[in-house]
Design an enzyme around this catalytic site. Structure first.
Site, PDB file in Angstrom:
ATOM      1  N   CYS B  20     -30.131  21.933 -49.895  1.00  0.00           N
ATOM      2  CA  CYS B  20     -29.026  21.057 -50.311  1.00  0.00           C
ATOM      3  C   CYS B  20     -27.731  21.715 -49.830  1.00  0.00           C
ATOM      4  O   CYS B  20     -27.766  22.567 -48.940  1.00  0.00           O
ATOM      5  CB  CYS B  20     -29.024  20.803 -51.815  1.00  0.00           C
ATOM      6  SG  CYS B  20     -28.471  22.197 -52.815  1.00  0.00           S
ATOM      7  N   ARG B  26     -29.153  21.186 -56.830  1.00  0.00           N
ATOM      8  CA  ARG B  26     -30.353  20.413 -56.542  1.00  0.00           C
ATOM      9  C   ARG B  26     -31.485  21.236 -55.943  1.00  0.00           C
ATOM     10  O   ARG B  26     -32.604  21.234 -56.467  1.00  0.00           O
ATOM     11  CB  ARG B  26     -30.004  19.251 -55.591  1.00  0.00           C
ATOM     12  CG  ARG B  26     -29.131  18.206 -56.237  1.00  0.00           C
ATOM     13  CD  ARG B  26     -28.555  17.252 -55.218  1.00  0.00           C
ATOM     14  NE  ARG B  26     -27.537  17.905 -54.404  1.00  0.00           N
ATOM     15  CZ  ARG B  26     -26.895  17.313 -53.394  1.00  0.00           C
ATOM     16  NH1 ARG B  26     -27.205  16.075 -53.054  1.00  0.00           N
ATOM     17  NH2 ARG B  26     -25.984  17.964 -52.722  1.00  0.00           N
TER      18      ARG B  26
END
Lengths: 458, 205
Positions: B20, B26
């Site tokens: 990410c 994330r």
């Protein structure tokens, strides 16, 4: 501009004279409605000399009267006479205002004076006309009686008494309307013709073929669904799918001895629909059972990958710079896998150099070996030099020409550019043609014909 | 933080890489959740799957963002001893499957290593593709099924059956409310399930 062109211009711009007709009619109606109705009462006055006993004297008297009659016309529209009429009738007008409502003119070659009086009320017009005539008779008698004499040698007779006008003298709706319609239609038609003369864009397939020096191998009508989605379903029976099937078939008829298999799709300027042509031609060829490679060769503004919803980020530039093999970055598309797509890859600073490189030539040879057709979506030819170098590496260039948008000069310059480098233009596609245009019917895409083939016999 | 060289210790295992932007929300959560799910699926054998994460513009050395960390703990993951890393080409080269959070990250990965085209997917895309692998048996079988990268190749071959769109992205919760972190975490956990199932099945075959 010859007659034929004029007729075509009018057929194409038929709405302009029609609009002119409508506006002219409306203007005439508005003027008619806004004008207050006025009535004109006419009276005729006859001028003669009194003491005439012989024919010769009558003749001389007539000559005298004819000379005088111009002065009498002036007299009729004089302030003095008007003042008397205003006093007689007790009118709510100044003499000057009344004068403007009186119209007097000699009937040429005669001794007759015609007097017209205009007023919003027909009765009032008649009354004023009658009084004007009476006052005039008196005034002439006063003026023409020599000093010391009792009678005037000139006599004015009212022989046409003031009439009561039945219809208004103004406005005249029929005349106004006729004038309005004629002017409207004329201005509209002139606009249509002038506009067509000023419009330098290409509209006629034959003209495009002539300017591009290559046959028209496809005509694609404007299709909003295609503009949104960018790709057709090659198996649908829709108009655009049919147009691309035609294009695909026509392509196979070109040069049957050495059929062009590596094709570059380009255009004069951006936004002429070349990516859509490239993508859908590739889809149509794949649907016809050909093994097709579609290459996103517009390295500045790549669109193919996003149109097809494929993976962005690796592609042509990686292959050309030796970072990857073409098999590693080609992406299959569609269920049967007959079409593979190579994206543009990461942005490169030198697109023109990359596209004209030996690596590009080698790549095209490699792809040619494994596919029936290699379709390259190239940058436009006029604004950047990228596609010129590529054009000589391919078997042929397919030009996308946008109806009503690409100009004749642009097509000519494109042809010159390609000729200069020795590239071969194999055909042109007339793109985004309005559905209503006469070309659509000429090329067999008439909607009515498609809808009811049985009735076409009539 | 381990030096990149230390990662190439010979290992017969399967390498999974999550990518990410910052490697603190994330991808970090994805790494820890994947580890957790693999332990549940494989037990001790989970060690044969090496799970890493990195960021395209990583906040190098940072721990997991507190909001993401609390979501991660609630979903059963472990947020301890995490340090954010910057994505390097070698990580991509070595990985058998690269799973990114958005299409933009996928593009960044391919920018480093274009050859990874058929091994790099967004997490959502991957979850959708393995579903397609289940559907019509045998339609997407290609050569190379045997190697550790066979699964990725089959997934890449299934790409022709779908189109990539904004639906493939898991949006960045950075700067958003805790709610955004929760949504991102739950999406990641949901997508990981089917993908890891296939990874485990692939390793077993």
């Amino acid at each position: 501009m010859d007659f034929g062109e004029m007729v075509r211009a009018l057929r194409r711009g038929w709405w302009m004279p029609a609009l002119g007709l409508l506006l002219g009619g409306l203007a005439a109606a508005a003027i008619t409605l806004m004008t207050t109705a006025v009535y004109t009462s006419h009276t005729q006055l006859f001028v003669s000399t009194t003491d005439s006993s012989s024919t010769a004297e009558v003749f001389q008297g007539n000559q005298f009267a004819e000379k005088r009659i111009a002065s009498y016309a002036e007299l009729l529209t004089s302030q003095e006479l008007a003042a008397r009429v205003v006093a007689d009738l007790g009118l709510d007008l100044t003499p000057g205002e009344l004068v403007s409502r009186i119209d007097a003119a000699p009937v040429s070659g005669t001794v007759v004076l015609d007097v017209g009086v205009t007023d919003p009320s027909p009765e009032q017009a008649q009354r004023i006309a009658r009084t004007v005539a009476d006052e005039f008779v008196t005034a002439v008698e006063e003026l023409e009686t020599p000093a010391g004499a009792l009678t005037s040698p000139v006599k004015v007779t009212v022989f046409g008494a003031a009439d009561l006008p039945g219809s208004p003298s103004a406005p005249q709706p029929v005349l106004n309307l006729a004038v309005g319609l004629v002017i409207g239609v004329g201005v509209g038609a002139a606009t249509a013709v002038v506009r067509a003369r000023l419009d330098r864009s290409v509209k006629d397939p034959d003209e495009v073929a002539d300017l591009a020096g290559a046959p028209i191998i496809g005509v694609v009508l404007r299709d909003d669904a295609l503009e949104d989605d960018h790709r057709i379903d090659p198996q649908s029976s829709g108009r655009s799918a049919e147009a691309y099937r035609h294009l695909q078939t026509n392509l196979q008829f070109l040069d049957v001895d050495t059929p062009p298999r590596v094709l570059m799709v380009s255009s004069a300027m951006p936004s002429e629909g070349k990516t859509t042509v490239a993508v859908n031609l590739a889809l149509s060829l794949a649907d016809a059972g050909k093994r097709v490679a579609l290459i996103e060769a517009d390295l500045r503004r790549p669109r193919v990958i996003s149109y097809l919803g494929l993976v962005d980020g690796a592609g042509l530039t990686n292959v050309l710079t030796g970072q990857a093999q073409v098999e590693e970055v080609e992406q299959p598309y569609g269920k049967d896998g007959a079409l593979v797509v190579v994206g543009a890859g990461p942005t490169a600073p030198n697109p023109a150099q990359l596209l004209a490189s030996g690596a590009m030539r080698a790549l095209l040879e490699e792809l040619r070996a494994g596919h029936d057709y290699v379709i390259l979506d190239a940058p436009p030819l006029l604004p950047v030099a990228d596609a010129t170098g590529l054009a000589v590496l391919v078997d042929g260039v397919l030009l996308s020409v946008r109806h009503g948008n690409t100009t004749k000069e642009q097509v000519q310059r494109t042809r010159a550019t390609l000729d200069r480098v020795g590239a071969r233009t194999i055909g042109a596609v007339l793109n985004i043609v309005p559905v209503r245009d006469d070309i659509s019917s000429a090329y067999g895409y008439d909607r009515e014909y498609a809808a009811q083939p049985a009735s076409s016999a009539g | 933080m381990t030096a990149p060289g230390a990662e190439s210790v010979p290992s017969p295992g399967y390498r999974l890489l999550f990518v990410c932007t910052g490697n603190i929300c994330r991808s970090a959560a994805a790494e820890r959740l994947a580890r957790r799910q693999l332990e549940a699926l494989l037990g001790a054998a989970a060690a044969s799957v090496l799970v890493h994460s990195a960021g395209t513009r990583a906040a190098v050395g940072s721990a997991i963002h507190p909001d993401s960390a609390s979501v991660l703990r609630r979903l059963g993951g472990d947020d301890e001893q995490f340090t954010a890393r910057r994505l390097r080409r070698q990580m991509v080269t070595e990985a058998d499957l690269v799973l990114t959070m958005t299409r933009e990250h996928r593009q960044a990965v391919l920018g480093l290593e274009p050859r990874a085209l058929s091994r790099t997917f967004t997490l959502r895309e991957a979850a959708d593709l393995v579903r397609l692998l289940d559907a019509p048996p045998g339609t997407t079988r290609t050569a190379g099924d045997g190697g550790p990268r066979g699964l990725a190749l089959r997934m890449a071959a299934a790409r022709r059956l779908r189109t990539s769109s904004a639906e493939d992205d898991i949006v960045d919760p950075m700067g958003g409310p805790p709610e955004a972190h929760r949504r991102a975490g739950e999406s990641i956990a949901e997508c990981l399930g089917p993908v890891l199932d296939h990874v485990v099945r692939h390793l077993g075959s």
